[in-house]
Structure formats: C-alpha cells, structure tokens
Design an enzyme around this catalytic site. Sequence first.
Site, PDB file in Angstrom:
ATOM      1  N   ALA A   4       0.852  -1.207   0.000  1.00 29.16           N
ATOM      2  CA  ALA A   4       0.000   0.000   0.000  1.00 29.16           C
ATOM      3  C   ALA A   4       0.881   1.249   0.000  1.00 29.16           C
ATOM      4  CB  ALA A   4      -0.924  -0.009   1.216  1.00 29.16           C
ATOM      5  N   ASP A   9       8.985   2.450  -9.413  1.00 23.21           N
ATOM      6  CA  ASP A   9      10.048   3.463  -9.496  1.00 23.21           C
ATOM      7  C   ASP A   9      10.122   4.036 -10.907  1.00 23.21           C
ATOM      8  OD1 ASP A   9      10.817   3.032  -6.895  1.00 23.21           O
ATOM      9  OD2 ASP A   9      12.664   1.948  -7.373  1.00 23.21           O
TER      10      ASP A   9
HETATM   11  C1  LIG Z   1      13.361  26.343  -0.475  1.00 25.05           C
HETATM   12  C2  LIG Z   1      13.661  24.977  -0.784  1.00 25.05           C
HETATM   13  C3  LIG Z   1      12.818  24.352  -1.789  1.00 25.05           C
HETATM   14  C4  LIG Z   1      13.145  22.960  -2.019  1.00 25.05           C
HETATM   15  C5  LIG Z   1      12.382  22.113  -1.157  1.00 25.05           C
HETATM   16  C6  LIG Z   1      12.462  20.666  -1.433  1.00 25.05           C
HETATM   17  C7  LIG Z   1      13.790  20.111  -1.551  1.00 25.05           C
HETATM   18  C8  LIG Z   1      13.760  18.658  -1.440  1.00 25.05           C
HETATM   19  C9  LIG Z   1      14.269  18.105  -2.628  1.00 25.05           C
HETATM   20  C10 LIG Z   1      14.483  16.909  -2.870  1.00 25.05           C
HETATM   21  C11 LIG Z   1      14.299  15.754  -2.046  1.00 25.05           C
HETATM   22  C12 LIG Z   1      14.587  14.591  -2.880  1.00 25.05           C
HETATM   23  C13 LIG Z   1      14.510  13.384  -2.121  1.00 25.05           C
HETATM   24  C14 LIG Z   1      14.815  12.223  -2.962  1.00 25.05           C
HETATM   25  C15 LIG Z   1      14.769  11.003  -2.156  1.00 25.05           C
HETATM   26  C16 LIG Z   1      15.003   9.815  -2.977  1.00 25.05           C
HETATM   27  C17 LIG Z   1      14.598   8.658  -2.225  1.00 25.05           C
HETATM   28  C18 LIG Z   1      14.535   7.505  -3.109  1.00 25.05           C
HETATM   29  O1  LIG Z   1      13.551   7.241  -3.738  1.00 25.05           O
HETATM   30  O2  LIG Z   1      15.607   6.766  -3.133  1.00 25.05           O
HETATM   31  C19 LIG Z   1      15.459   5.552  -3.785  1.00 25.05           C
HETATM   32  C20 LIG Z   1      16.793   4.920  -3.770  1.00 25.05           C
HETATM   33  C21 LIG Z   1      16.817   3.593  -4.510  1.00 25.05           C
HETATM   34  O3  LIG Z   1      15.913   2.713  -3.929  1.00 25.05           O
HETATM   35  P1  LIG Z   1      15.650   1.224  -4.516  1.00 25.05           P
HETATM   36  O4  LIG Z   1      16.816   0.344  -4.210  1.00 25.05           O
HETATM   37  O5  LIG Z   1      14.291   0.817  -4.063  1.00 25.05           O
HETATM   38  O6  LIG Z   1      15.540   1.444  -6.053  1.00 25.05           O
HETATM   39  C22 LIG Z   1      16.307   0.777  -7.030  1.00 25.05           C
HETATM   40  C23 LIG Z   1      16.871   1.856  -7.939  1.00 25.05           C
HETATM   41  O7  LIG Z   1      15.811   2.663  -8.366  1.00 25.05           O
HETATM   42  C24 LIG Z   1      17.572   1.257  -9.143  1.00 25.05           C
HETATM   43  O8  LIG Z   1      17.764   2.312 -10.064  1.00 25.05           O
HETATM   44  P2  LIG Z   1      19.191   2.587 -10.687  1.00 25.05           P
HETATM   45  O9  LIG Z   1      20.033   3.151  -9.605  1.00 25.05           O
HETATM   46  O10 LIG Z   1      19.652   1.268 -11.185  1.00 25.05           O
HETATM   47  O11 LIG Z   1      18.931   3.548 -11.760  1.00 25.05           O
HETATM   48  C25 LIG Z   1      16.771   0.217  -9.870  1.00 25.05           C
HETATM   49  O12 LIG Z   1      17.642  -0.480 -10.677  1.00 25.05           O
HETATM   50  C26 LIG Z   1      16.078  -0.769  -8.972  1.00 25.05           C
HETATM   51  O13 LIG Z   1      15.107  -1.396  -9.747  1.00 25.05           O
HETATM   52  C27 LIG Z   1      15.381  -0.102  -7.799  1.00 25.05           C
HETATM   53  O14 LIG Z   1      14.867  -1.087  -6.949  1.00 25.05           O
HETATM   54  O15 LIG Z   1      17.131   4.786  -2.405  1.00 25.05           O
HETATM   55  C28 LIG Z   1      18.334   5.228  -2.086  1.00 25.05           C
HETATM   56  O16 LIG Z   1      19.158   5.424  -2.922  1.00 25.05           O
HETATM   57  C29 LIG Z   1      18.644   5.407  -0.658  1.00 25.05           C
HETATM   58  C30 LIG Z   1      19.272   6.733  -0.410  1.00 25.05           C
HETATM   59  C31 LIG Z   1      18.308   7.880  -0.523  1.00 25.05           C
HETATM   60  C32 LIG Z   1      18.975   9.143  -0.266  1.00 25.05           C
HETATM   61  C33 LIG Z   1      18.030  10.285  -0.263  1.00 25.05           C
HETATM   62  C34 LIG Z   1      18.800  11.514   0.031  1.00 25.05           C
HETATM   63  C35 LIG Z   1      17.931  12.697   0.174  1.00 25.05           C
HETATM   64  C36 LIG Z   1      18.816  13.774   0.536  1.00 25.05           C
HETATM   65  C37 LIG Z   1      18.511  15.014   0.623  1.00 25.05           C
HETATM   66  C38 LIG Z   1      17.207  15.542   0.300  1.00 25.05           C
HETATM   67  C39 LIG Z   1      16.987  16.812   1.007  1.00 25.05           C
HETATM   68  C40 LIG Z   1      17.620  17.918   0.331  1.00 25.05           C
HETATM   69  C41 LIG Z   1      17.086  19.163   0.825  1.00 25.05           C
HETATM   70  C42 LIG Z   1      17.618  20.246   0.031  1.00 25.05           C
HETATM   71  C43 LIG Z   1      16.963  21.527   0.353  1.00 25.05           C
HETATM   72  C44 LIG Z   1      17.303  22.506  -0.678  1.00 25.05           C
HETATM   73  C45 LIG Z   1      16.963  23.841  -0.279  1.00 25.05           C
HETATM   74 MG    MG Z   2      12.284   1.718  -5.147  1.00 23.06          MG
END
Ligand SMILES: CCCCCCCC/C=C\CCCCCCCC(=O)OC[C@H](COP(=O)(O)O[C@@H]1[C@H](O)[C@H](OP(=O)(O)O)[C@@H](O)[C@H](O)[C@H]1O)OC(=O)CCCCCCC/C=C\CCCCCCCC
Ligand code: MG
Length: 220
Positions: free
Chosen positions: A30, A91
Amino acid sequence: MLNKYARAFFTRVLTPFAAFLLRRGVSPDAVTLIGTAGVVAGALVFFPRGEFFWGTIVITLFVFSDLVDGNMARQAGISSRWGAFLDSTLDRVADSAIFGGFALWYAGRGDDDVLCAVAIFCLASGQVVSYTKARGESIGLPVAVNGLVERAERLVISLVAAGLAGLHAFGVPGIEVLLPIALWIVAVGSAVTLGQRVVTVRRESAEADAAAAGGGGAAS
Ligand SMILES: CCCCCCCC/C=C\CCCCCCCC(=O)OC[C@H](COP(=O)(O)O[C@@H]1[C@H](O)[C@H](OP(=O)(O)O)[C@@H](O)[C@H](O)[C@H]1O)OC(=O)CCCCCCC/C=C\CCCCCCCC
Ligand SMILES: [Mg+2]
Ligand SMILES: Nc1ccn([C@@H]2O[C@H](COP(=O)(O)O)[C@@H](O)[C@H]2O)c(=O)n1
Ligand SMILES: [Mg+2]
C-alpha cells in the site's frame, strides 16, 4: 553514492515511522502504491504548469515512501519477490512522471525545445540505466557497479534544483536557471553511468562465457 552512504541514515530515521505504519495495519505494498500515486500526481499536476516549488514539495512528501516500504517489509519479515518487482516497476513510473513533467513544461509554456529534449533524454536514459542492471542480473551476472548517477542522485539533483527554481515565482531573481543546469547534469551523468554499466556487463559476460567454455559447457 547516496544509496551507499545515505541509506543507513534514512533507515535509522524512518524505522520508527515504518513500525508505526505496520502497527496500524498498513502493508508495504500500500505504501509503494500510494507513494507512487503521490509522486505522479505532484509531477504531472504542478510541473507542466511551471509550479516547481509546490510540485517538489508534494513529490518530496511522497518519494520517501520508496525508503519506507522496503523498511516495513524487512521489519515485518515479509520481503518478497513480488514486493521487489512492484517497488522497482513503480520506481520507473514515478521517474517517468517527474522527467515527463519537466518535458511537458518546456514543450508548452516553458517554450524551450532543447531543454524539452534534455528532459526526455533524462527520462529515457534513466530507464535504460536501470534496465542494464535488471537485464544483466536476469542473465545471471552480478553487475557489480552502480555508476556515477543512480536513481537517488537523479532524484536529488533534479528535485533540489526544481524546488529552488520554483522560488522564482516568489520573487527570487535568477534562480530558475538551476533547473536547466540540473537537467544537463543528470543527462550527462546518466550517459556516463550507462557507459559504466554496459562496460561492466560486457566484461562480466565475457568472463562468465569463458568460465563456462573452460568448464566444458557453453553459456546461453
Ligand atoms: C526552499 C527549498 C525548496 C526545495 C524544497 C524541497 C527540496 C527537497 C528536494 C528533494 C528531495 C529529494 C529526495 C529524494 C529522495 C530519494 C529517495 C529515493 O527514492 O531513493 C530511492 C533509492 C533507490 O531505492 P531502490 O533500491 O528501491 O531502487 C532501485 C533503484 O531505483 C535502481 O535504479 P538505478 O540506480 O539502477 O537507476 C533500480 O535499478 C532498482 O530497480 C530499484 O529497486 O534509495 C536510495 O538510494 C537510498 C538513499 C536515498 C537518499 C536520499 C537523500 C535525500 C537527501 C537530501 C534531500 C533533502 C535535500 C534538501 C535540500 C533543500 C534545498 C533547499
Ligand atoms: Mg524503489
Ligand atoms: N512493497 C514492497 C516494497 C519493497 N519490498 C522489499 O524491499 C526491497 C526494497 O527495499 P527499499 O528499501 O529499496 O525500498 C525490495 O527488494 C523487496 O525485497 C517488499 O517486499 N514489498
Ligand atoms: Mg522501496
């Protein structure tokens, strides 16, 4: 890189929330479905109209569901092949909506054919980058490389830039240039990542074929 270094941090932070949802009877599937629906709605309602700030806020609220669903499944001991398939497939849907939303903006009122093409390139190359790993693994290879720009990097670079670019609507001058810069970075980074993964699959498949031939059998 983010997958390697940030995942542990987010796992710690999100574990209590994942446990709370499980206690309330919510299933990982979900969360996967609702999270994707929220990202798609945020991207396709706001981005084509140039409302990048609000679009990014909505997407950010939902995109972390991708880290919560797996966490829930692991905590509950119900990780499944179906869940892995659903997670990865949705995704691709979410990513299509985000970069499709940017492309629709530039094809319409954003009025920039080049940036429309760059956004479409980001969409397509991101899908192909993910496909290289899925297909390589499906033919029995380890695909022991992640590459320069994985999904987490694609999302963080483009969403941070979109959120900041959206502040232009609130009177911050010049900041809208961040979105085109981010799209170019994601496009070039995805092309490099694609090259890294293809080279790795080529090497691993040659090694696997050689090992199979040496062992007296041919790999299919
Ligand atoms: C005034 C300010 C305005 C701005 C406000 C908002 C700003 C916030 C902006 C952005 C936030 C973005 C967050 C993004 C989070 C991403 C999370 C995510 O989905 O990660 C998924 C990732 C992969 O997971 P999976 O293993 O399930 O997926 C696999 C992957 O997709 C494979 O793809 P490939 O790599 O091969 O292309 C596929 O092959 C596979 O099938 C699939 O299963 O998970 C991760 O990587 C884990 C780490 C996540 C790290 C997230 C970091 C977020 C960091 C900071 C965000 C906050 C920044 C704030 C900035 C503020 C600016 C002012
Ligand atoms: Mg995923
Ligand atoms: N509905 C779901 C979603 C995910 N899983 C399992 O979690 C893995 C992905 O973990 P993330 O931290 O990247 O979300 C996935 O491979 C599945 O094993 C699940 O079972 N059900
Ligand atoms: Mg997930």
